[in-house]
Design a protein around this motif. Structure first.
Motif, PDB file in Angstrom:
ATOM      1  N   ALA A 248     -16.397  -5.490 -10.310  1.00  0.00           N
ATOM      2  CA  ALA A 248     -16.162  -4.191  -9.678  1.00  0.00           C
ATOM      3  C   ALA A 248     -15.193  -3.388 -10.523  1.00  0.00           C
ATOM      4  N   GLU A 249     -15.272  -2.069 -10.390  1.00  0.00           N
ATOM      5  CA  GLU A 249     -14.289  -1.168 -10.967  1.00  0.00           C
ATOM      6  C   GLU A 249     -14.011  -0.092  -9.928  1.00  0.00           C
ATOM      7  N   VAL A 250     -12.793  -0.009  -9.495  1.00  0.00           N
ATOM      8  CA  VAL A 250     -12.419   0.922  -8.437  1.00  0.00           C
ATOM      9  C   VAL A 250     -11.953   2.231  -9.082  1.00  0.00           C
ATOM     10  N   PRO A 251     -12.668   3.340  -8.889  1.00  0.00           N
ATOM     11  CA  PRO A 251     -12.238   4.604  -9.462  1.00  0.00           C
ATOM     12  C   PRO A 251     -11.088   5.201  -8.666  1.00  0.00           C
ATOM     13  N   GLY A 252     -10.454   6.196  -9.262  1.00  0.00           N
ATOM     14  CA  GLY A 252      -9.366   6.879  -8.575  1.00  0.00           C
ATOM     15  C   GLY A 252      -8.044   6.158  -8.659  1.00  0.00           C
ATOM     16  N   VAL A 253      -7.971   5.084  -9.446  1.00  0.00           N
ATOM     17  CA  VAL A 253      -6.714   4.359  -9.616  1.00  0.00           C
ATOM     18  C   VAL A 253      -5.820   5.164 -10.559  1.00  0.00           C
ATOM     19  N   ALA A 254      -4.646   5.548 -10.073  1.00  0.00           N
ATOM     20  CA  ALA A 254      -3.690   6.331 -10.866  1.00  0.00           C
ATOM     21  C   ALA A 254      -2.599   5.383 -11.344  1.00  0.00           C
ATOM     22  N   SER A 255      -2.855   4.733 -12.469  1.00  0.00           N
ATOM     23  CA  SER A 255      -1.911   3.736 -12.967  1.00  0.00           C
ATOM     24  C   SER A 255      -0.809   4.425 -13.766  1.00  0.00           C
ATOM     25  N   ALA A 256       0.419   4.239 -13.310  1.00  0.00           N
ATOM     26  CA  ALA A 256       1.598   4.761 -14.000  1.00  0.00           C
ATOM     27  C   ALA A 256       2.788   3.962 -13.511  1.00  0.00           C
ATOM     28  N   GLY A 257       3.657   3.576 -14.432  1.00  0.00           N
ATOM     29  CA  GLY A 257       4.802   2.773 -14.030  1.00  0.00           C
ATOM     30  C   GLY A 257       4.337   1.499 -13.361  1.00  0.00           C
ATOM     31  N   GLU A 258       4.805   1.268 -12.128  1.00  0.00           N
ATOM     32  CA  GLU A 258       4.436   0.062 -11.392  1.00  0.00           C
ATOM     33  C   GLU A 258       3.185   0.244 -10.540  1.00  0.00           C
ATOM     34  N   GLY A 259       2.588   1.437 -10.579  1.00  0.00           N
ATOM     35  CA  GLY A 259       1.427   1.715  -9.746  1.00  0.00           C
ATOM     36  C   GLY A 259       0.125   1.399 -10.441  1.00  0.00           C
ATOM     37  N   GLY A 260      -0.946   1.301  -9.648  1.00  0.00           N
ATOM     38  CA  GLY A 260      -2.279   1.035 -10.161  1.00  0.00           C
ATOM     39  C   GLY A 260      -3.070   0.237  -9.149  1.00  0.00           C
ATOM     40  N   LEU A 261      -4.019  -0.556  -9.627  1.00  0.00           N
ATOM     41  CA  LEU A 261      -4.755  -1.462  -8.748  1.00  0.00           C
ATOM     42  C   LEU A 261      -3.890  -2.696  -8.546  1.00  0.00           C
ATOM     43  N   LEU A 262      -3.443  -2.919  -7.320  1.00  0.00           N
ATOM     44  CA  LEU A 262      -2.425  -3.936  -7.060  1.00  0.00           C
ATOM     45  C   LEU A 262      -3.030  -5.116  -6.290  1.00  0.00           C
ATOM     46  N   GLY A 263      -2.661  -5.308  -5.036  1.00  0.00           N
ATOM     47  CA  GLY A 263      -3.048  -6.504  -4.321  1.00  0.00           C
ATOM     48  C   GLY A 263      -4.512  -6.558  -3.917  1.00  0.00           C
ATOM     49  N   LEU A 264      -5.028  -7.791  -3.779  1.00  0.00           N
ATOM     50  CA  LEU A 264      -6.368  -8.055  -3.291  1.00  0.00           C
ATOM     51  C   LEU A 264      -6.305  -9.012  -2.110  1.00  0.00           C
ATOM     52  N   ALA A 265      -7.247  -8.888  -1.197  1.00  0.00           N
ATOM     53  CA  ALA A 265      -7.389  -9.842  -0.100  1.00  0.00           C
ATOM     54  C   ALA A 265      -8.868  -9.974   0.228  1.00  0.00           C
ATOM     55  N   VAL A 266      -9.292 -11.199   0.509  1.00  0.00           N
ATOM     56  CA  VAL A 266     -10.676 -11.469   0.878  1.00  0.00           C
ATOM     57  C   VAL A 266     -10.759 -11.584   2.390  1.00  0.00           C
ATOM     58  N   SER A 267     -11.755 -10.933   2.980  1.00  0.00           N
ATOM     59  CA  SER A 267     -11.920 -10.962   4.422  1.00  0.00           C
ATOM     60  C   SER A 267     -12.012 -12.394   4.938  1.00  0.00           C
ATOM     61  N   PRO A 268     -11.356 -12.710   6.058  1.00  0.00           N
ATOM     62  CA  PRO A 268     -11.517 -14.032   6.655  1.00  0.00           C
ATOM     63  C   PRO A 268     -12.960 -14.336   7.030  1.00  0.00           C
ATOM     64  N   ASP A 269     -13.775 -13.277   7.213  1.00  0.00           N
ATOM     65  CA  ASP A 269     -15.185 -13.426   7.558  1.00  0.00           C
ATOM     66  C   ASP A 269     -16.084 -13.125   6.362  1.00  0.00           C
ATOM     67  N   PHE A 270     -15.581 -13.407   5.154  1.00  0.00           N
ATOM     68  CA  PHE A 270     -16.310 -13.041   3.939  1.00  0.00           C
ATOM     69  C   PHE A 270     -17.723 -13.614   3.915  1.00  0.00           C
ATOM     70  N   ALA A 271     -17.916 -14.813   4.446  1.00  0.00           N
ATOM     71  CA  ALA A 271     -19.240 -15.441   4.416  1.00  0.00           C
ATOM     72  C   ALA A 271     -20.291 -14.589   5.121  1.00  0.00           C
ATOM     73  N   THR A 272     -19.864 -13.776   6.062  1.00  0.00           N
ATOM     74  CA  THR A 272     -20.816 -12.941   6.799  1.00  0.00           C
ATOM     75  C   THR A 272     -20.687 -11.455   6.488  1.00  0.00           C
ATOM     76  N   ASP A 273     -19.459 -10.979   6.108  1.00  0.00           N
ATOM     77  CA  ASP A 273     -19.314  -9.529   5.883  1.00  0.00           C
ATOM     78  C   ASP A 273     -19.172  -9.144   4.411  1.00  0.00           C
ATOM     79  N   ASP A 274     -18.901 -10.127   3.509  1.00  0.00           N
ATOM     80  CA  ASP A 274     -18.854  -9.876   2.058  1.00  0.00           C
ATOM     81  C   ASP A 274     -17.778  -8.863   1.670  1.00  0.00           C
ATOM     82  N   LEU A 275     -16.722  -8.723   2.484  1.00  0.00           N
ATOM     83  CA  LEU A 275     -15.739  -7.669   2.259  1.00  0.00           C
ATOM     84  C   LEU A 275     -14.532  -8.145   1.458  1.00  0.00           C
ATOM     85  N   VAL A 276     -14.103  -7.291   0.536  1.00  0.00           N
ATOM     86  CA  VAL A 276     -12.878  -7.472  -0.238  1.00  0.00           C
ATOM     87  C   VAL A 276     -12.005  -6.238  -0.015  1.00  0.00           C
ATOM     88  N   TYR A 277     -10.698  -6.453   0.150  1.00  0.00           N
ATOM     89  CA  TYR A 277      -9.725  -5.377   0.362  1.00  0.00           C
ATOM     90  C   TYR A 277      -8.861  -5.233  -0.893  1.00  0.00           C
TER      91      TYR A 277
END
Length: 372
Positions: free
Chosen positions: A101-130
């Motif tokens: 994946a590549e998430v657009p709109g990431v404004a990386s500067a200093g300590e900012g950018g694409l930071l934390g990730l979390a996988v849905s507890p129901d990933f097996a059925t909803d396929d969601l990533v946060y």
């Protein structure tokens, strides 16, 4: 409330097929501007064997500022590159990571950018990533299906700045999404209950304030934080968080709902008369820590240190922590994220390409320490 939940709004995202198989004024160096007036989720996993820190192996190298790290149910890891906005998938037995994946709109500067990730507890059925990211005007949380589709903004309006963007997200044992934010350089916001900055937030998977929060209708779970980049639960379901100090000490806190952890009135331990503020369990001089990620397994907390360039190992002792010991000192440079994999191994990412580290050949890398 000054936070905004943008229900139903979406961003474009570029998805590919899944692969088989703080500068002189930033807290990540341990210093910051003078105070004004102011796994899956990171939850502990079931394995109980301690990792062998003398048996480390390099799984991948040449990663561009790896920040978020989360595991899929089958054991593959997702890795967020802070500055590129890419998400990589790494199977520990199949070689190089592949972009998924590549998430657009990431404004990386200093300590900012694409930071934390979390996988849905129901990933097996909803396929969601946060994902927690710094956008043009704010920090926000999006979710998307790893198999394809547009991401949805589930929570927005978290203050952004060059420094103190927080960024760690994790699903807790209760199935709610916990979020560590920073004060974005406005120290007063940490004590403002109407601001999501300088807080730990507790949200439903849809981004709403979670039921049972200290104040009904508010996403705020705890306040008085400077910059939270680590969240982890022990086997008893207790939440621990790492926090960057300013000039004196960094902290590990036991997080309880509604508690005030003192920033900017208190850095480290301070006057808690009347129960207004809660003291940390462990502190370090900032030169020895700048703690980012935290993971808990086998009754022990593992804390990745940036400026300290080491892994702190701290035994849990009920509601308190035992004597910390330093490991991997100066071996790999700055350490950012630490997570327990489904098989009990401890994964650690380096952060020497973030503009503050001394580059080593092959940086940045993903390391694995197997369970004994």
């Amino acid at each position: 409330m000054r936070y905004t939940r943008w229900a139903g709004s979406v961003l474009a995202v570029v998805l590919t097929a899944s692969a088989a198989g703080c500068g002189s004024s930033g807290d990540e160096t341990g210093s910051g501007p003078a105070a004004g007036p102011v796994a899956t989720s990171t939850a502990s996993s079931s394995p109980t064997a301690a990792p062998d820190l003398d048996a480390g192996e390099e799984l991948a190298r040449g990663i561009d500022v790896p920040w978020g790290l989360a595991f899929l149910p089958g054991g593959d890891a997702l890795i967020a590159e802070r500055d590129t906005g890419r998400i990589l998938r790494l199977n520990p037995g199949s070689g190089a990571p592949q972009q998924v994946a590549e998430v657009p709109g990431v404004a990386s500067a200093g300590e900012g950018g694409l930071l934390g990730l979390a996988v849905s507890p129901d990933f097996a059925t909803d396929d969601l990533v946060y994902a927690y990211l710094t956008a043009a005007d704010d920090n926000r949380i999006v979710r998307f299906r790893l198999g394809g589709g547009e991401p949805e903004v589930v929570f927005a309006g978290i203050a952004k700045a060059t420094y103190h963007n927080g960024g760690r997200i994790a699903f807790g044992p209760d199935g709610m999404l916990y979020v560590g934010t920073g004060d974005a350089g406005n120290t007063a916001s940490s004590q403002d209950p109407a601001s999501p900055a300088g807080k730990i937030l507790r949200l439903t998977p849809d981004g709403d304030p979670a039921p049972g929060n200290p104040t009904a209708g508010s996403p705020v779970y705890s306040l008085g934080h400077r910059n939270v980049q680590g969240l982890a639960w022990d086997a008893e379901g207790r939440l621990f968080a790492t926090e960057f100090g300013q000039n004196d000490v960094d902290e590990v806190n036991l997080i309880e709902p509604g508690r005030n952890y003192g920033w900017p009135e208190v850095e480290g331990e301070g006057d808690t008369a009347g129960g207004r503020y809660t003291n940390p369990l462990v502190t370090w001089p900032v030169r020895e820590a700048s703690p980012s990620g935290i993971a808990i397994t086998a009754g022990t907390a593992y804390i990745a240190a940036l400026r300290g360039e080491r892994l702190w190992v701290v035994p849990l002792d009920g509601d308190r922590l035992g004597e910390p010991s330093a490991h991997l000192v100066d071996r790999y440079g700055r350490l950012r994220s630490v997570q327990v994999a489904p098989d009990g191994a401890l994964w650690v990412t380096t952060s020497n390409t973030d503009g503050r580290g001394d580059l080593r050949d092959g940086d940045d890398r993903i390391l694995r320490f197997p369970a004994r």
